[in-house]
Design an enzyme around this catalytic site. Structure first.
Site, PDB file in Angstrom:
ATOM      1  N   ASN A  96      -1.625  -0.724   0.049  1.00 38.52           N
ATOM      2  CA  ASN A  96      -0.695  -0.363  -1.022  1.00 38.52           C
ATOM      3  C   ASN A  96      -0.651   1.145  -1.258  1.00 38.52           C
ATOM      4  O   ASN A  96       0.390   1.681  -1.632  1.00 38.52           O
ATOM      5  CB  ASN A  96      -1.028  -1.129  -2.309  1.00 38.52           C
ATOM      6  CG  ASN A  96      -0.489  -2.546  -2.264  1.00 38.52           C
ATOM      7  OD1 ASN A  96       0.193  -2.925  -1.310  1.00 38.52           O
ATOM      8  ND2 ASN A  96      -0.796  -3.340  -3.273  1.00 38.52           N
ATOM      9  N   HIS A 176      -6.815  -1.161 -15.665  1.00 40.53           N
ATOM     10  CA  HIS A 176      -6.178  -2.472 -15.563  1.00 40.53           C
ATOM     11  C   HIS A 176      -7.018  -3.311 -14.613  1.00 40.53           C
ATOM     12  O   HIS A 176      -6.770  -3.356 -13.437  1.00 40.53           O
ATOM     13  CB  HIS A 176      -4.752  -2.290 -15.026  1.00 40.53           C
ATOM     14  CG  HIS A 176      -3.971  -3.555 -14.950  1.00 40.53           C
ATOM     15  ND1 HIS A 176      -3.851  -4.421 -16.004  1.00 40.53           N
ATOM     16  CD2 HIS A 176      -3.248  -4.092 -13.954  1.00 40.53           C
ATOM     17  CE1 HIS A 176      -3.091  -5.441 -15.648  1.00 40.53           C
ATOM     18  NE2 HIS A 176      -2.724  -5.268 -14.409  1.00 40.53           N
TER      19      HIS A 176
HETATM   20  N1  LIG Z   1       0.554  -3.269 -13.367  1.00 37.48           N
HETATM   21  C1  LIG Z   1       0.623  -4.541 -13.692  1.00 37.48           C
HETATM   22  O1  LIG Z   1       0.273  -4.915 -14.795  1.00 37.48           O
HETATM   23  C2  LIG Z   1       1.190  -5.526 -12.707  1.00 37.48           C
HETATM   24  C3  LIG Z   1       1.655  -6.777 -13.124  1.00 37.48           C
HETATM   25  C4  LIG Z   1       2.204  -7.635 -12.172  1.00 37.48           C
HETATM   26  C5  LIG Z   1       2.277  -7.261 -10.835  1.00 37.48           C
HETATM   27  N2  LIG Z   1       1.778  -6.049 -10.458  1.00 37.48           N
HETATM   28  C6  LIG Z   1       1.839  -5.584  -9.068  1.00 37.48           C
HETATM   29  O2  LIG Z   1       3.196  -5.286  -8.757  1.00 37.48           O
HETATM   30  C7  LIG Z   1       3.382  -5.405  -7.345  1.00 37.48           C
HETATM   31  C8  LIG Z   1       4.615  -6.268  -7.063  1.00 37.48           C
HETATM   32  O3  LIG Z   1       4.408  -7.590  -7.481  1.00 37.48           O
HETATM   33  P1  LIG Z   1       5.521  -8.701  -7.166  1.00 37.48           P
HETATM   34  O4  LIG Z   1       5.039  -9.967  -7.773  1.00 37.48           O
HETATM   35  O5  LIG Z   1       6.875  -8.181  -7.485  1.00 37.48           O
HETATM   36  O6  LIG Z   1       5.367  -8.810  -5.558  1.00 37.48           O
HETATM   37  P2  LIG Z   1       6.463  -9.274  -4.511  1.00 37.48           P
HETATM   38  O7  LIG Z   1       5.736  -9.574  -3.260  1.00 37.48           O
HETATM   39  O8  LIG Z   1       7.332 -10.328  -5.123  1.00 37.48           O
HETATM   40  O9  LIG Z   1       7.379  -7.970  -4.287  1.00 37.48           O
HETATM   41  C9  LIG Z   1       6.937  -6.817  -3.636  1.00 37.48           C
HETATM   42  C10 LIG Z   1       8.124  -6.243  -2.873  1.00 37.48           C
HETATM   43  O10 LIG Z   1       7.742  -4.975  -2.330  1.00 37.48           O
HETATM   44  C11 LIG Z   1       8.450  -4.836  -1.117  1.00 37.48           C
HETATM   45  N3  LIG Z   1       7.874  -3.775  -0.268  1.00 37.48           N
HETATM   46  C12 LIG Z   1       6.740  -3.815   0.498  1.00 37.48           C
HETATM   47  N4  LIG Z   1       6.590  -2.641   1.140  1.00 37.48           N
HETATM   48  C13 LIG Z   1       7.620  -1.854   0.788  1.00 37.48           C
HETATM   49  C14 LIG Z   1       8.010  -0.537   1.130  1.00 37.48           C
HETATM   50  N5  LIG Z   1       7.276   0.209   1.972  1.00 37.48           N
HETATM   51  N6  LIG Z   1       9.140  -0.043   0.598  1.00 37.48           N
HETATM   52  C15 LIG Z   1       9.892  -0.798  -0.255  1.00 37.48           C
HETATM   53  N7  LIG Z   1       9.579  -2.046  -0.625  1.00 37.48           N
HETATM   54  C16 LIG Z   1       8.456  -2.583  -0.106  1.00 37.48           C
HETATM   55  C17 LIG Z   1       8.367  -6.217  -0.485  1.00 37.48           C
HETATM   56  O11 LIG Z   1       9.336  -6.393   0.528  1.00 37.48           O
HETATM   57  C18 LIG Z   1       8.604  -7.111  -1.716  1.00 37.48           C
HETATM   58  O12 LIG Z   1       9.964  -7.430  -1.851  1.00 37.48           O
HETATM   59  C19 LIG Z   1       2.058  -5.971  -6.799  1.00 37.48           C
HETATM   60  O13 LIG Z   1       1.256  -4.898  -6.326  1.00 37.48           O
HETATM   61  C20 LIG Z   1       1.424  -6.598  -8.033  1.00 37.48           C
HETATM   62  O14 LIG Z   1       0.016  -6.681  -7.913  1.00 37.48           O
HETATM   63  C21 LIG Z   1       1.233  -5.179 -11.356  1.00 37.48           C
END
Ligand SMILES: NC(=O)c1ccc[n+]([C@@H]2O[C@H](COP(=O)([O-])OP(=O)(O)OC[C@H]3O[C@@H](n4cnc5c(N)ncnc54)[C@H](O)[C@@H]3O)[C@@H](O)[C@H]2O)c1
Length: 309
Positions: A96, A176
């Site tokens: 990531n 977090h």
């Molecule tokens: N901060 C918080 O409180 C919190 C809460 C929920 C989720 N998250 C995090 O948010 C992130 C996304 O979660 P999600 O459920 O939407 O996941 P998800 O898998 O549904 O979506 C992630 C998207 O990122 C895209 N992606 C991957 N590499 C990429 C790149 N190089 N350029 C552009 N797009 C790219 C993927 O194709 C996918 O569509 C995760 O890391 C999750 O852990 C954080």
């Protein structure tokens, strides 16, 4: 006066739901970006086609090309991988970090005045990558976590006491992760601290459930993680900035001596307005609270030390 423009990178669960909330509130035009061809275009078109029914005029488009994001006021970074079976936390951190570095470099180049809101996990470490990759000042690099963690705490308090969530306020500080620090003394129902309304055992149970809030949803869903509450929380930050509301919200920001910490992104209450981070809202902590906050900051420091150079 031109409309506001928000780019959401990552058209997955959190990204697409955040885009939907922003557009449906009529807050800004939204550009949805993803690395997968067709995914952001398809979701963008679908969201645009909901507009006549919902009744808003925000434009929503999807793209794989960062040129389309130029001139954004805010860039929300949700792109990243979820942890796969067999993948260690450190593997996820490295993967990531690479994704966040690349998307932040590309989007910051096209929107040099934007405010970045990082959502990708591990959150606090990804904020460090984002500030390095963008070269932005700390006022314009914020991490979303505290609003979500506080929302979870508020939900559990309201359910426990059978009162409206609207009259429930909660404070959660720190990183977090498992070491986040819910602060019951500053968590209130209609201004009354929950420590005066609940037994110490029940307060502790609600704090533990809050710290475990993300994992509780993951265990139920089995595939994927929470996204409705994370998207709503991201929206609240976007709204406070675009409308210059100066909400006091817990966000991950680069501390520069506040709370006795220097050079580390940790969740603290801040005033969020048109300039992004406008002020860190310092509050008094008891010795126990301070110790828990420092433990949480230490966990962030250990993660940051493992980041690839
Ligand atoms: N901060 C918080 O409180 C919190 C809460 C929920 C989720 N998250 C995090 O948010 C992130 C996304 O979660 P999600 O459920 O939407 O996941 P998800 O898998 O549904 O979506 C992630 C998207 O990122 C895209 N992606 C991957 N590499 C990429 C790149 N190089 N350029 C552009 N797009 C790219 C993927 O194709 C996918 O569509 C995760 O890391 C999750 O852990 C954080």
């Amino acid at each position: 006066m031109s409309r506001h423009k928000v780019t959401v990178v990552g058209a997955g669960n959190v990204g697409a739901t955040t885009a939907q909330r922003i557009a449906e509130a009529g807050l800004a035009d939204v550009v949805l970006v993803d690395i997968v061809e067709g995914l952001p275009q398809g979701k963008g078109l679908d969201l645009a086609e909901a507009a006549p029914v919902v009744g808003h005029d925000a434009r929503v488009v999807g793209t794989n090309d960062y040129a389309d994001t130029a001139g954004s006021d805010i860039i929300v970074v949700t792109s990243g991988l979820a942890r796969q079976p067999g993948m260690s936390r450190d593997d996820l951190l490295a993967r990531n970090a690479g994704i966040v570095r690349s998307v932040v470099e590309q989007s910051a180049r096209h929107s040099p005045e934007a405010i970045l809101i990082v959502v990708t996990n591990p959150l606090d470490a990804m904020c460090h990558i984002a500030i390095q990759a963008s070269g932005f000042p700390r006022e314009r690099v914020l991490g979303m976590a505290g609003v979500l963690d506080s929302a979870r705490f508020r939900t559990f308090i309201a359910q426990e006491l059978g009162v409206s969530v609207e009259d429930t306020h909660a404070f959660v500080l720190g990183g977090h992760g498992d070491t986040m620090v819910p602060l019951p003394r500053y968590s209130t129902v209609a201004g009354v601290p929950i420590t005066e309304l609940l037994s110490p055992e029940r307060v502790q149970a609600l704090c533990d459930r809050t710290a475990n809030g993300g994992a509780e949803v993951v265990a139920l869903l089995k595939t994927g993680s929470a996204f409705y509450a994370p998207a709503a929380s991201t929206f609240e930050m976007v709204e406070s900035i675009l409308l210059d509301r100066k909400r006091v919200l817990p966000c991950a920001v680069l501390l520069q001596g506040e709370f006795g910490i220097d050079g580390l992104f940790v969740g603290v209450p801040v005033v969020l307005g048109a300039a992004g981070l406008e002020r860190v809202f310092e509050i008094e902590l008891t010795a126990d609270e301070r110790a828990a906050f420092e433990r949480s900051a230490e966990a962030v420091r250990e993660l940051v030390a493992k980041l690839p150079a």
